[in-house]
Design a protein around this motif. Structure first.
Motif, PDB file in Angstrom:
ATOM      1  N   ALA A  50       0.829  -1.202   0.000  1.00  0.00           N
ATOM      2  CA  ALA A  50       0.000   0.000   0.000  1.00  0.00           C
ATOM      3  C   ALA A  50       0.865   1.255   0.000  1.00  0.00           C
ATOM      4  N   LYS A  51       0.327   2.323  -0.553  1.00  0.00           N
ATOM      5  CA  LYS A  51       1.021   3.608  -0.561  1.00  0.00           C
ATOM      6  C   LYS A  51       0.999   4.256   0.821  1.00  0.00           C
ATOM      7  N   HIS A  52      -0.128   4.108   1.517  1.00  0.00           N
ATOM      8  CA  HIS A  52      -0.286   4.736   2.839  1.00  0.00           C
ATOM      9  C   HIS A  52      -0.755   3.705   3.858  1.00  0.00           C
ATOM     10  N   CYS A  53      -0.294   3.851   5.094  1.00  0.00           N
ATOM     11  CA  CYS A  53      -0.827   3.093   6.227  1.00  0.00           C
ATOM     12  C   CYS A  53      -0.992   4.052   7.393  1.00  0.00           C
ATOM     13  N   VAL A  54      -2.146   3.964   8.039  1.00  0.00           N
ATOM     14  CA  VAL A  54      -2.451   4.784   9.207  1.00  0.00           C
ATOM     15  C   VAL A  54      -2.885   3.850  10.319  1.00  0.00           C
ATOM     16  N   VAL A  55      -2.172   3.857  11.445  1.00  0.00           N
ATOM     17  CA  VAL A  55      -2.566   2.993  12.559  1.00  0.00           C
ATOM     18  C   VAL A  55      -3.360   3.785  13.590  1.00  0.00           C
ATOM     19  N   VAL A  56      -4.301   3.074  14.217  1.00  0.00           N
ATOM     20  CA  VAL A  56      -5.187   3.679  15.217  1.00  0.00           C
ATOM     21  C   VAL A  56      -5.299   2.755  16.416  1.00  0.00           C
ATOM     22  N   ASN A  57      -6.129   3.138  17.375  1.00  0.00           N
ATOM     23  CA  ASN A  57      -6.142   2.439  18.665  1.00  0.00           C
ATOM     24  C   ASN A  57      -6.819   1.079  18.647  1.00  0.00           C
ATOM     25  N   ASN A  58      -7.723   0.815  17.705  1.00  0.00           N
ATOM     26  CA  ASN A  58      -8.289  -0.531  17.585  1.00  0.00           C
ATOM     27  C   ASN A  58      -8.942  -0.732  16.226  1.00  0.00           C
ATOM     28  N   GLY A  59      -9.299  -1.978  15.949  1.00  0.00           N
ATOM     29  CA  GLY A  59      -9.815  -2.334  14.640  1.00  0.00           C
ATOM     30  C   GLY A  59     -11.262  -1.982  14.408  1.00  0.00           C
ATOM     31  N   THR A  60     -11.995  -1.622  15.451  1.00  0.00           N
ATOM     32  CA  THR A  60     -13.359  -1.117  15.263  1.00  0.00           C
ATOM     33  C   THR A  60     -13.311   0.331  14.800  1.00  0.00           C
ATOM     34  N   ILE A  61     -12.506   1.119  15.501  1.00  0.00           N
ATOM     35  CA  ILE A  61     -12.354   2.521  15.120  1.00  0.00           C
ATOM     36  C   ILE A  61     -11.769   2.636  13.715  1.00  0.00           C
ATOM     37  N   SER A  62     -10.882   1.723  13.345  1.00  0.00           N
ATOM     38  CA  SER A  62     -10.320   1.798  11.992  1.00  0.00           C
ATOM     39  C   SER A  62     -11.432   1.708  10.950  1.00  0.00           C
ATOM     40  N   LEU A  63     -12.420   0.830  11.173  1.00  0.00           N
ATOM     41  CA  LEU A  63     -13.544   0.723  10.237  1.00  0.00           C
ATOM     42  C   LEU A  63     -14.424   1.974  10.278  1.00  0.00           C
ATOM     43  N   THR A  64     -14.614   2.519  11.480  1.00  0.00           N
ATOM     44  CA  THR A  64     -15.395   3.755  11.597  1.00  0.00           C
ATOM     45  C   THR A  64     -14.748   4.875  10.801  1.00  0.00           C
ATOM     46  N   LEU A  65     -13.446   5.058  10.973  1.00  0.00           N
ATOM     47  CA  LEU A  65     -12.743   6.118  10.255  1.00  0.00           C
ATOM     48  C   LEU A  65     -12.708   5.850   8.758  1.00  0.00           C
ATOM     49  N   ALA A  66     -12.611   4.574   8.384  1.00  0.00           N
ATOM     50  CA  ALA A  66     -12.644   4.232   6.963  1.00  0.00           C
ATOM     51  C   ALA A  66     -13.954   4.686   6.335  1.00  0.00           C
ATOM     52  N   ALA A  67     -15.059   4.383   7.005  1.00  0.00           N
ATOM     53  CA  ALA A  67     -16.365   4.774   6.478  1.00  0.00           C
ATOM     54  C   ALA A  67     -16.513   6.291   6.426  1.00  0.00           C
ATOM     55  N   MET A  68     -16.064   6.974   7.464  1.00  0.00           N
ATOM     56  CA  MET A  68     -16.163   8.437   7.491  1.00  0.00           C
ATOM     57  C   MET A  68     -15.303   9.060   6.396  1.00  0.00           C
ATOM     58  N   TYR A  83     -22.759 -12.656   8.959  1.00  0.00           N
ATOM     59  CA  TYR A  83     -21.748 -13.405   9.704  1.00  0.00           C
ATOM     60  C   TYR A  83     -20.476 -12.559   9.737  1.00  0.00           C
ATOM     61  N   THR A  84     -20.175 -12.019  10.888  1.00  0.00           N
ATOM     62  CA  THR A  84     -18.937 -11.271  11.110  1.00  0.00           C
ATOM     63  C   THR A  84     -18.858 -10.957  12.595  1.00  0.00           C
ATOM     64  N   MET A  85     -17.698 -10.478  13.024  1.00  0.00           N
ATOM     65  CA  MET A  85     -17.595  -9.976  14.387  1.00  0.00           C
ATOM     66  C   MET A  85     -18.463  -8.715  14.476  1.00  0.00           C
ATOM     67  N   ILE A  86     -19.148  -8.538  15.576  1.00  0.00           N
ATOM     68  CA  ILE A  86     -20.135  -7.464  15.670  1.00  0.00           C
ATOM     69  C   ILE A  86     -19.518  -6.074  15.520  1.00  0.00           C
ATOM     70  N   ALA A  87     -18.193  -5.988  15.609  1.00  0.00           N
ATOM     71  CA  ALA A  87     -17.510  -4.708  15.389  1.00  0.00           C
ATOM     72  C   ALA A  87     -17.806  -4.148  14.005  1.00  0.00           C
ATOM     73  N   THR A  88     -18.042  -5.009  13.019  1.00  0.00           N
ATOM     74  CA  THR A  88     -18.258  -4.527  11.651  1.00  0.00           C
ATOM     75  C   THR A  88     -19.483  -3.621  11.565  1.00  0.00           C
ATOM     76  N   PRO A  89     -20.667  -4.098  11.954  1.00  0.00           N
ATOM     77  CA  PRO A  89     -21.807  -3.168  11.913  1.00  0.00           C
ATOM     78  C   PRO A  89     -21.723  -2.066  12.968  1.00  0.00           C
ATOM     79  N   ASN A  90     -21.179  -2.389  14.141  1.00  0.00           N
ATOM     80  CA  ASN A  90     -21.075  -1.375  15.197  1.00  0.00           C
ATOM     81  C   ASN A  90     -20.247  -0.177  14.749  1.00  0.00           C
ATOM     82  N   SER A  91     -19.267  -0.425  13.893  1.00  0.00           N
ATOM     83  CA  SER A  91     -18.356   0.644  13.485  1.00  0.00           C
ATOM     84  C   SER A  91     -19.071   1.763  12.739  1.00  0.00           C
ATOM     85  N   VAL A  92     -20.114   1.427  11.998  1.00  0.00           N
ATOM     86  CA  VAL A  92     -20.863   2.479  11.293  1.00  0.00           C
ATOM     87  C   VAL A  92     -22.082   2.923  12.095  1.00  0.00           C
ATOM     88  N   LYS A  93     -22.611   2.026  12.897  1.00  0.00           N
ATOM     89  CA  LYS A  93     -23.708   2.397  13.797  1.00  0.00           C
ATOM     90  C   LYS A  93     -23.255   3.510  14.740  1.00  0.00           C
TER      91      LYS A  93
END
Length: 367
Positions: A50-68, A83-93
Motif C-alpha cells: 500500500a502507498k499509505h498506512c495509518v494505525v489507530v487504537n483498535n480495529g473497530t475505530i479503523s472501520l469507523t474512520l474508513a467509512a467516514m 456473519y462477522t464480528m459485531i464490530a463490523t456493523p457497530n463501526s458504522v452504527k
C-alpha cells in the motif's frame, strides 16, 4: 502429552518485544505515537504493497474512520455480512449509519454477491466486504469492485483476519477497496494488544484519515484545526511490539497454513466435521474454523480433555443488540454448528494430533 490446557487461542510475545519496550523506555520518550509508530506503519505498508498506512487504537475505530473518510454519513445504508464480528456493523452504527445485513457464501463465509445486489437501495452508500478467516469471495474480488463502481458505492475491506492473505491476482487482501482495515487485537496473527491499521493508495483518503484520528488538526503538536476529528492515536509502546511482531509475520503465515493442513489431514473421513474452502496457496487462516455436529457436547468433551474451543459468531441480526428480521440460512447455520478449534501459532504438531484424536474419539463413541 502433558497436562497443560490447550487454549483455543493465545498471543505470542517473546524476548524481542520485551527488549524493544525496555530500550524505548530508556530513551525517555513521550510514549504517544511518534517515530516507532511511523516505522510500524511503514512496515505494514511495505508488506501489503500500500502507498499509505495509518494505525489507530483498535480495529473497530479503523472501520469507523474508513467509512467516514469514504464519505459515509448518518442515515446512509452500509451493507455488511450477517456473519462477522459485531464490530463490523457497530463501526458504522457508531455515527448513525445503518448497517444492512446480508447473508454469506456457505463455502467462504464472505458476502454473497447476488444477495448484496438485492440489498442495494437508493440509500446504500457502501459495502463492507469482510474476508472471513482470510478468505475471498467465490466470484472473485473483481466482481465486487465492479458492483461497487457500477452503483457508485464505496468498497471498504474489513480485513481484520487477513494479514498475510492475498487475492489470486497478487494483491494483498485490503488493497482492492478504497480502504482496507486490519486488527491487531490479542487473537490476531500479530498483536499489539489492541490496535488497528488502515491502508489505501488514495492520497486524499490518507489525508482525511490522519486528521480524523488526531482531532482534525493540521499537524501534530499544534492546535490549528482545519476539520473535525477525534482522538484515536496509537502509542509508541504498541509500536515497539508491533515492529517485532511484523518481523515474525512471514514465519507465522507459513505455520498457520501448516496447522490447517495438519487438521485437514487428520480429520479427513470424519463426516461430522466439515472445513470451509480455504485457498492455502493465497490465503492464511486466522483461526481453524469448522462446522461440527453435536457441537455443545463436543465442546464439553474437549474441555474435559484439556482442549479449548470457541463458538463461531452467531447471526448478527438475531442478537439482542440488533434484532433485525430476515432469513439468513448460512449465518444461522454457523450460529448452530460453527466452532473454532485451537489455532494459536505456537501449537505443536503433537498438540494438533491430540486434538484431532479426541475429536475422532468423541464421534466414535457418540455414534
Amino acid at each position: 502429552m502433558n497436562n497443560e490446557f490447550i487454549m483455543q487461542m493465545r498471543p505470542l510475545f517473546g524476548e524481542e518485544e520485551k527488549k524493544a519496550i525496555c530500550e524505548y523506555m530508556d530513551e525517555d520518550g513521550f510514549i504517544t505515537e511518534f517515530k516507532r509508530t511511523e516505522k510500524f506503519e511503514q512496515m505494514i505498508a511495505e508488506y501489503t504493497g500500500a502507498k499509505h498506512c495509518v494505525v489507530v487504537n483498535n480495529g473497530t475505530i479503523s472501520l469507523t474512520l474508513a467509512a467516514m473518510a469514504a464519505g459515509i454519513k448518518s442515515d446512509d445504508e452500509v451493507i455488511v455480512p450477517n456473519y462477522t464480528m459485531i464490530a463490523t456493523p457497530n463501526s458504522v452504527k457508531m455515527f448513525g449509519a445503518v448497517p444492512v445485513f446480508v447473508d454469506v457464501e456457505p463455502d467462504t463465509l464472505c458476502l454473497d454477491i447476488e444477495k448484496v445486489k438485492s440489498a442495494i437501495t437508493e440509500k446504500t452508500k457502501a459495502i463492507i466486504l469482510v474476508s472471513a478467516n482470510g478468505r475471498y469471495p467465490k466470484p472473485g474480488i473483481n466482481a465486487f469492485e465492479k458492483l461497487a463502481s457500477d452503483n457508485n458505492l464505496a468498497l471498504i475491506e474489513d480485513a481484520a483476519q487477513s494479514l498475510g492473505s492475498y487475492y489470486p491476482d497478487g494483491r494483498h487482501i485490503g488493497k482492492a477497496g478504497v480502504i482496507g482495515s486490519f486488527s491487531f487485537s490479542a487473537p490476531k496473527i500479530i498483536s499489539t494488544g489492541q490496535g488497528g491499521a488502515l491502508i489505501t493508495d488514495n492520497d486524499e483518503i490518507a489525508y482525511k484519515l490522519r486528521r480524523l484520528k488526531d482531532f482534525g488538526r493540521s499537524g501534530g503538536g499544534n492546535d490549528i484545526h482545519d476539520s473535525i476529528g477525534f482522538n484515536f492515536k496509537f502509542t509508541e509502546l504498541q509500536a515497539c511490539i508491533g515492529i517485532e511482531q511484523m518481523k515474525k509475520l512471514q514465519l507465522r503465515v507459513e505455520r498457520k497454513k501448516e496447522i490447517l493442513s495438519r487438521y485437514q489431514h487428520h480429520l479427513t473421513g470424519v463426516d461430522e466435521v466439515n472445513f470451509f474452502d480455504q485457498d492455502l496457496e493465497c490465503t492464511t487462516p486466522w483461526f481453524i474454523d469448522v462446522l461440527v455436529e453435536n457441537r455443545d457436547a463436543l465442546q464439553l468433551f474437549l474441555k474435559e480433555s484439556g482442549i479449548g474451543t470457541r463458538v463461531m459468531y452467531p447471526p448478527i441480526n438475531e442478537q439482542e443488540a440488533y434484532r433485525v428480521s430476515g432469513e439468513h440460512p448460512v449465518s444461522q447455520s454457523i450460529g448452530q454448528k460453527g466452532l473454532w478449534l485451537p489455532s494459536a501459532v505456537q501449537l505443536t504438531d503433537e498438540q494438533i494430533d491430540y486434538v484431532c484424536g479426541k475429536i475422532k474419539e468423541f464421534y466414535e463413541v457418540s455414534n
